[in-house]
Design a protein around this motif. Sequence first.
Motif, PDB file in Angstrom:
ATOM      1  N   SER A   1       0.852  -1.187   0.000  1.00 26.83           N
ATOM      2  CA  SER A   1       0.000   0.000   0.000  1.00 26.83           C
ATOM      3  C   SER A   1       0.885   1.232   0.000  1.00 26.83           C
ATOM      4  CB  SER A   1      -0.907   0.023   1.234  1.00 26.83           C
ATOM      5  OG  SER A   1      -1.572   1.272   1.360  1.00 26.83           O
ATOM      6  N   ASN A   2       0.387   2.319  -0.579  1.00 22.59           N
ATOM      7  CA  ASN A   2       1.112   3.582  -0.567  1.00 22.59           C
ATOM      8  C   ASN A   2       0.473   4.587   0.391  1.00 22.59           C
ATOM      9  OD1 ASN A   2       3.142   5.323  -1.293  1.00 22.59           O
ATOM     10  ND2 ASN A   2       2.247   5.930  -3.238  1.00 22.59           N
ATOM     11  N   TYR A   3      -0.428   4.099   1.242  1.00 31.36           N
ATOM     12  CA  TYR A   3      -1.108   4.977   2.194  1.00 31.36           C
ATOM     13  C   TYR A   3      -0.636   4.776   3.638  1.00 31.36           C
ATOM     14  CZ  TYR A   3      -4.615   6.749  -1.102  1.00 31.36           C
ATOM     15  OH  TYR A   3      -5.252   7.385  -2.136  1.00 31.36           O
ATOM     16  N   VAL A   4       0.457   4.057   3.850  1.00 35.38           N
ATOM     17  CA  VAL A   4       0.936   3.839   5.214  1.00 35.38           C
ATOM     18  C   VAL A   4       1.277   5.172   5.886  1.00 35.38           C
ATOM     19  CG1 VAL A   4       2.766   2.779   6.597  1.00 35.38           C
ATOM     20  CG2 VAL A   4       1.754   1.518   4.698  1.00 35.38           C
ATOM     21  N   ASP A   5       1.721   6.139   5.104  1.00 29.94           N
ATOM     22  CA  ASP A   5       2.028   7.468   5.628  1.00 29.94           C
ATOM     23  C   ASP A   5       0.851   8.428   5.524  1.00 29.94           C
ATOM     24  OD1 ASP A   5       1.989   7.630   2.901  1.00 29.94           O
ATOM     25  OD2 ASP A   5       3.724   8.955   2.746  1.00 29.94           O
ATOM     26  N   GLY A   6      -0.257   7.989   4.900  1.00 33.17           N
ATOM     27  CA  GLY A   6      -1.423   8.840   4.720  1.00 33.17           C
ATOM     28  C   GLY A   6      -1.433   9.631   3.430  1.00 33.17           C
ATOM     29  N   LEU A   7      -0.373   9.513   2.599  1.00 35.03           N
ATOM     30  CA  LEU A   7      -0.263  10.269   1.356  1.00 35.03           C
ATOM     31  C   LEU A   7      -0.129   9.328   0.158  1.00 35.03           C
ATOM     32  CD1 LEU A   7       2.362  12.996   2.392  1.00 35.03           C
ATOM     33  CD2 LEU A   7      -0.133  13.163   2.484  1.00 35.03           C
ATOM     34  N   ASN A   8      -0.802   9.664  -0.943  1.00 35.74           N
ATOM     35  CA  ASN A   8      -0.665   8.900  -2.174  1.00 35.74           C
ATOM     36  C   ASN A   8      -1.383   9.644  -3.298  1.00 35.74           C
ATOM     37  OD1 ASN A   8      -0.324   6.981  -4.175  1.00 35.74           O
ATOM     38  ND2 ASN A   8      -2.053   5.735  -3.486  1.00 35.74           N
ATOM     39  N   ASN A   9      -0.606  10.292  -4.166  1.00 36.26           N
ATOM     40  CA  ASN A   9      -1.169  10.974  -5.322  1.00 36.26           C
ATOM     41  C   ASN A   9      -0.716  10.239  -6.583  1.00 36.26           C
ATOM     42  OD1 ASN A   9      -1.988  12.648  -7.398  1.00 36.26           O
ATOM     43  ND2 ASN A   9      -1.466  14.540  -6.321  1.00 36.26           N
ATOM     44  N   LYS A  10      -1.576   9.408  -7.120  1.00 34.36           N
ATOM     45  CA  LYS A  10      -1.206   8.589  -8.275  1.00 34.36           C
ATOM     46  C   LYS A  10      -1.040   9.424  -9.540  1.00 34.36           C
ATOM     47  CE  LYS A  10      -6.010   7.390  -9.419  1.00 34.36           C
ATOM     48  NZ  LYS A  10      -6.972   6.264  -9.635  1.00 34.36           N
ATOM     49  N   PHE A  11      -1.483  10.678  -9.495  1.00 31.66           N
ATOM     50  CA  PHE A  11      -1.332  11.560 -10.650  1.00 31.66           C
ATOM     51  C   PHE A  11       0.017  12.279 -10.662  1.00 31.66           C
ATOM     52  CE2 PHE A  11      -5.940  11.341  -9.849  1.00 31.66           C
ATOM     53  CZ  PHE A  11      -6.358  10.831 -11.073  1.00 31.66           C
ATOM     54  N   ALA A  12       0.752  12.193  -9.556  1.00 30.26           N
ATOM     55  CA  ALA A  12       2.073  12.817  -9.497  1.00 30.26           C
ATOM     56  C   ALA A  12       3.106  11.854 -10.075  1.00 30.26           C
ATOM     57  CB  ALA A  12       2.429  13.166  -8.049  1.00 30.26           C
ATOM     58  N   PRO A  13       3.834  12.243 -11.118  1.00 31.16           N
ATOM     59  CA  PRO A  13       4.766  11.315 -11.775  1.00 31.16           C
ATOM     60  C   PRO A  13       5.871  10.818 -10.859  1.00 31.16           C
ATOM     61  CG  PRO A  13       5.110  13.571 -12.546  1.00 31.16           C
ATOM     62  CD  PRO A  13       3.840  13.572 -11.753  1.00 31.16           C
ATOM     63  N   GLU A  14       6.220  11.606  -9.830  1.00 27.43           N
ATOM     64  CA  GLU A  14       7.282  11.182  -8.922  1.00 27.43           C
ATOM     65  C   GLU A  14       6.796  10.209  -7.848  1.00 27.43           C
ATOM     66  OE1 GLU A  14       5.616  15.089  -7.327  1.00 27.43           O
ATOM     67  OE2 GLU A  14       6.049  14.152  -9.253  1.00 27.43           O
ATOM     68  N   ASP A  15       5.487  10.054  -7.741  1.00 16.27           N
ATOM     69  CA  ASP A  15       4.928   9.153  -6.718  1.00 16.27           C
ATOM     70  C   ASP A  15       4.789   7.746  -7.314  1.00 16.27           C
ATOM     71  OD1 ASP A  15       3.874   8.180  -4.434  1.00 16.27           O
ATOM     72  OD2 ASP A  15       1.996   9.296  -4.524  1.00 16.27           O
ATOM     73  N   LYS A  16       5.925   7.063  -7.488  1.00 16.99           N
ATOM     74  CA  LYS A  16       5.964   5.807  -8.224  1.00 16.99           C
ATOM     75  C   LYS A  16       5.867   4.570  -7.341  1.00 16.99           C
ATOM     76  CE  LYS A  16       8.971   7.650 -11.864  1.00 16.99           C
ATOM     77  NZ  LYS A  16      10.277   7.468 -12.559  1.00 16.99           N
ATOM     78  N   TYR A  17       6.349   4.679  -6.109  1.00 19.96           N
ATOM     79  CA  TYR A  17       6.559   3.478  -5.308  1.00 19.96           C
ATOM     80  C   TYR A  17       5.703   3.482  -4.042  1.00 19.96           C
ATOM     81  CZ  TYR A  17      10.689   3.574  -8.286  1.00 19.96           C
ATOM     82  OH  TYR A  17      11.525   3.648  -9.368  1.00 19.96           O
ATOM     83  N   ASN A  18       5.410   2.296  -3.552  1.00 22.86           N
ATOM     84  CA  ASN A  18       4.739   2.167  -2.262  1.00 22.86           C
ATOM     85  C   ASN A  18       5.705   2.509  -1.141  1.00 22.86           C
ATOM     86  OD1 ASN A  18       2.499   1.329  -3.635  1.00 22.86           O
ATOM     87  ND2 ASN A  18       2.654  -0.828  -3.059  1.00 22.86           N
ATOM     88  N   ASP A  19       5.149   2.673   0.046  1.00 19.81           N
ATOM     89  CA  ASP A  19       5.978   2.978   1.214  1.00 19.81           C
ATOM     90  C   ASP A  19       6.794   1.747   1.620  1.00 19.81           C
ATOM     91  OD1 ASP A  19       4.730   5.510   1.303  1.00 19.81           O
ATOM     92  OD2 ASP A  19       3.069   4.671   2.455  1.00 19.81           O
TER      93      ASP A  19
END
Length: 266
Positions: A234-252
């Motif tokens: 999951s990429n929400y372990v930290d509470g943040l996840n913007n799948k539209f941001a190109p730099e947000d590629k990996y899960n926590d």
Amino acid sequence: MRIKLKIVTIIIVSLITVNLKAQDESSHEIGLIYGSASFTTDYGERNHLKSNVAGNVGPGFGAVYYLNFTDYRYRWNQRTSYWAEHFRVRAELSYMSAKLDHFGQWAEDLSTNGGALLRAHHGKTYLLNIGAQLEFHWVDIVDFGSRRIPDLKWSPYVSAGAFVDFYDPSITSDLGNWRDPGILYPKWDPNNFPKATRVTPAITMSATLGIGTRRKLGYYSDLLIESRWQYFFSNYVDGLNNKFAPEDKYNDWLLWIHVGYIYYLN
């Protein structure tokens, strides 16, 4: 959720089945572990040392149980198999937490409003892990556990496993209510991207890889030193996840370095 519960059930049933089949030739250990966990999340800049290693760090502790497939305490001279003499199963219940902040060039920029928003943005996450790992020891477990070789003091190993993780993130801002427009950095602003933030408790799973060693302390106890990488599904372990941001590629993910005390039950 149902898939995750099925996987947990399979893991638990498998451990019980293995234990029942091996109980006549098995040995058991329990222990406590404590250390520091470095969280790599959407807080901070990718490939930035303080973001990935030194900044978002928190404590972690837990209890462990080991199942060995050979009775090295009382029948060390009855050799079994390569599997029994080099592999052991470790079950674990552990807890971690960390305060999360933004680091890197964008947060350190004092000339822009974006830098101010990132510096004011803080997070926190709590994590409870339940799962198991399989350890491979280079040193023969029978030789090390029986204490029959006085000069054999170290037992290095590698491990891999799977965990079920209960996480509970939170978000705050020094500028006010983080849900209000313009309080968070634009890509995290819930008014721009409603699904970019999620601060409700949830369950995910993770895969682990580790390397460590045991060091003899006494006839019935060992010191444990270990480093473990844990990747969340999951990429929400930290509470943040913007799948539209190109730099947000990996899960926590996180790196946990800890020590422990292991006691032999039989």
